[in-house]
Design a protein around this motif. Structure first.
Motif, mmCIF file in Angstrom:
data_model
loop_
_atom_site.group_PDB
_atom_site.id
_atom_site.type_symbol
_atom_site.label_atom_id
_atom_site.label_comp_id
_atom_site.label_asym_id
_atom_site.label_seq_id
_atom_site.Cartn_x
_atom_site.Cartn_y
_atom_site.Cartn_z
ATOM 1 N N ASN A 95 -5.141 -34.811 -36.920
ATOM 2 C CA ASN A 95 -4.259 -35.965 -36.774
ATOM 3 C C ASN A 95 -5.139 -37.204 -36.948
ATOM 4 O O ASN A 95 -5.888 -37.558 -36.047
ATOM 5 N N LYS A 149 -4.294 -40.216 -37.028
ATOM 6 C CA LYS A 149 -3.786 -41.410 -36.338
ATOM 7 C C LYS A 149 -3.837 -42.602 -37.318
ATOM 8 O O LYS A 149 -3.625 -42.404 -38.513
ATOM 9 N N HIS A 176 4.049 -37.191 -30.114
ATOM 10 C CA HIS A 176 2.658 -37.358 -29.666
ATOM 11 C C HIS A 176 2.651 -38.291 -28.452
ATOM 12 O O HIS A 176 3.453 -39.231 -28.382
ATOM 13 N N GLU A 220 0.875 -40.688 -27.730
ATOM 14 C CA GLU A 220 0.722 -42.113 -28.073
ATOM 15 C C GLU A 220 2.073 -42.697 -28.485
ATOM 16 O O GLU A 220 2.367 -43.858 -28.217
ATOM 17 N N GLU A 247 -1.257 -31.059 -25.237
ATOM 18 C CA GLU A 247 -2.325 -32.058 -25.161
ATOM 19 C C GLU A 247 -2.298 -32.760 -23.809
ATOM 20 O O GLU A 247 -1.471 -33.666 -23.596
ATOM 21 N N ALA A 285 -7.223 -35.881 -21.704
ATOM 22 C CA ALA A 285 -8.277 -35.271 -22.531
ATOM 23 C C ALA A 285 -8.305 -35.841 -23.944
ATOM 24 O O ALA A 285 -9.184 -35.498 -24.730
ATOM 25 N N ILE A 286 -7.356 -36.733 -24.257
ATOM 26 C CA ILE A 286 -7.261 -37.229 -25.642
ATOM 27 C C ILE A 286 -8.248 -38.365 -25.879
ATOM 28 O O ILE A 286 -8.180 -39.404 -25.211
ATOM 29 N N GLY A 287 -9.163 -38.139 -26.787
ATOM 30 C CA GLY A 287 -10.109 -39.181 -27.184
ATOM 31 C C GLY A 287 -11.095 -39.573 -26.100
ATOM 32 O O GLY A 287 -11.779 -40.587 -26.211
ATOM 33 N N GLY A 340 -7.056 -32.225 -27.527
ATOM 34 C CA GLY A 340 -7.722 -33.094 -26.547
ATOM 35 C C GLY A 340 -9.217 -32.857 -26.599
ATOM 36 O O GLY A 340 -9.715 -31.894 -26.021
ATOM 37 N N SER A 341 -9.921 -33.726 -27.363
ATOM 38 C CA SER A 341 -11.383 -33.639 -27.480
ATOM 39 C C SER A 341 -11.859 -32.283 -27.988
ATOM 40 O O SER A 341 -12.890 -31.764 -27.541
ATOM 41 N N VAL A 342 -11.110 -31.712 -28.928
ATOM 42 C CA VAL A 342 -11.581 -30.488 -29.599
ATOM 43 C C VAL A 342 -12.626 -30.900 -30.639
ATOM 44 O O VAL A 342 -12.452 -31.873 -31.368
ATOM 45 N N LEU A 346 -4.865 -29.231 -32.333
ATOM 46 C CA LEU A 346 -4.475 -30.506 -32.926
ATOM 47 C C LEU A 346 -5.629 -31.452 -32.614
ATOM 48 O O LEU A 346 -5.935 -31.700 -31.448
ATOM 49 N N VAL A 347 -6.275 -31.918 -33.668
ATOM 50 C CA VAL A 347 -7.558 -32.597 -33.492
ATOM 51 C C VAL A 347 -7.489 -34.026 -34.004
ATOM 52 O O VAL A 347 -7.097 -34.253 -35.160
ATOM 53 N N GLY A 348 -7.893 -34.965 -33.165
ATOM 54 C CA GLY A 348 -7.933 -36.364 -33.581
ATOM 55 C C GLY A 348 -9.294 -36.719 -34.147
ATOM 56 O O GLY A 348 -9.607 -36.447 -35.308
ATOM 57 N N GLY A 349 -10.145 -37.289 -33.321
ATOM 58 C CA GLY A 349 -11.442 -37.832 -33.751
ATOM 59 C C GLY A 349 -12.258 -36.902 -34.634
ATOM 60 O O GLY A 349 -12.794 -37.328 -35.663
HETATM 61 O O1 LIG Z 1 -3.489 -35.502 -31.903
HETATM 62 C C1 LIG Z 1 -4.629 -35.335 -31.499
HETATM 63 C C2 LIG Z 1 -4.982 -35.608 -30.142
HETATM 64 O O2 LIG Z 1 -4.438 -36.797 -29.686
HETATM 65 C C3 LIG Z 1 -6.390 -35.357 -29.765
HETATM 66 O O3 LIG Z 1 -7.242 -36.418 -30.104
HETATM 67 P P1 LIG Z 1 -8.828 -36.213 -29.912
HETATM 68 O O4 LIG Z 1 -9.178 -34.949 -30.611
HETATM 69 O O5 LIG Z 1 -9.435 -37.429 -30.542
HETATM 70 O O6 LIG Z 1 -9.062 -36.115 -28.438
#
Ligand SMILES: O=C[C@H](O)COP(=O)(O)O
Length: 250
Positions: free
Chosen positions: A9, A11, A94, A96, A166, A170-172, A211-213, A231-234
């Motif tokens: 993701n 974002k 999501h 957010e 998520e 734990a997100i970001g 969440g911070s994967v 589901l991975v953000g950063g």
């Molecule tokens: O959609 C992804 C999540 O919000 C996780 O984000 P993250 O991997 O940056 O913690």
């Protein structure tokens, strides 16, 4: 046997040219037999990405959609429009979007129906805030959000939903849930689906952790019996890291 699904993701990151460069770099590498690899990009990058991903195993997803097909909804994008671009997935609900754009469980449910109407696979996000976790409300929150999201879906549709658990704290943040804690909640969410439908449907639903994967913890999560991906953000923003995540899911 559920097929693991790694979804990046992005974002609100990456211009169209950056997105194109990313895809060129991960092509052939973030494609692994037996793993679904998905990139959920900002709307403007979707035309270029769906074109570039043709003939690859990489699926392209949006990060949101409106529940109506057309109308006076300034700034919004509908399922018809996404399908026309050959988008395959869409993230819905999501945290957010729930927090900053006032998405309620009812809106999430309407969006899930809109996704199915247009042949898009929904990735439905659920998860608790820190204060809810501290008040021992994690499972209750996940139950309410999952039940609402699935309302009115047939068992056949339900089986195709991807759920992303998520925990918001734990997100970001770099504070990931332990694999054992994530497994406990995700097994519970699967039980919620058993209650809504039946065991067979629940066994088909894929449930991701998010969440911070990172590449260094993906395997711990995927080793859990109920965790079917991430589901991975950063960590999905850098080609090398995204490739490692997809390859780590095998
Ligand atoms: O959609 C992804 C999540 O919000 C996780 O984000 P993250 O991997 O940056 O913690």
């Amino acid at each position: 046997m559920r097929k693991p699904i790694i979804a990046g993701n992005w974002k609100m990151f990456k211009t169209v040219s950056e997105a194109e460069a990313f895809l060129a770099e991960v092509k052939g590498k973030a494609e692994v037999e037996g793993v679904d690899s998905v990139i959920c990009a900002p709307y403007i990058a979707l035309p270029a990405l769906t074109k570039a991903a043709q003939g690859t195993k990489i699926g392209i997803g949006a990060q949101n959609l409106h529940f109506e097909d057309n109308g006076a909804y300034t700034g919004e994008i509908s399922g018809i429009m996404l399908k026309d671009l050959n988008v395959s997935y869409v993230i819905i609900g999501h945290s957010e979007r729930r927090a900053y754009f006032a998405e309620t469980d009812e809106i999430v449910n309407k969006k899930v129906h809109a996704a199915f109407k247009h042949g898009l696979t929904p990735i439905v996000c659920v998860g608790e805030k820190l204060e809810e976790r501290e008040a021992d409300q994690t499972k209750n929150v996940c139950n309410v959000q999952t039940t609402a999201a699935f309302q009115g879906l047939s068992a056949e549709q339900a089986a195709q939903v991807v759920i992303a658990y998520e925990p918001i704290w734990a997100i970001g943040t770099g504070k990931s849930s332990t694999a054992a804690d994530a497994e406990d909640v995700i097994a519970y969410i699967r039980d919620v689906v058993v209650g809504l439908y039946n065991q067979e449907t629940a066994d088909a639903v894929r449930i991701q952790y998010g969440g911070s994967v990172k590449p260094n913890n993906i395997k711990e999560y995927l080793a859990q019996p109920n965790i079917d991906g991430a589901l991975v953000g950063g960590a999905s923003l850098e080609p090398a890291s995204y490739i490692e995540l997809v390859q780590g899911a095998k």
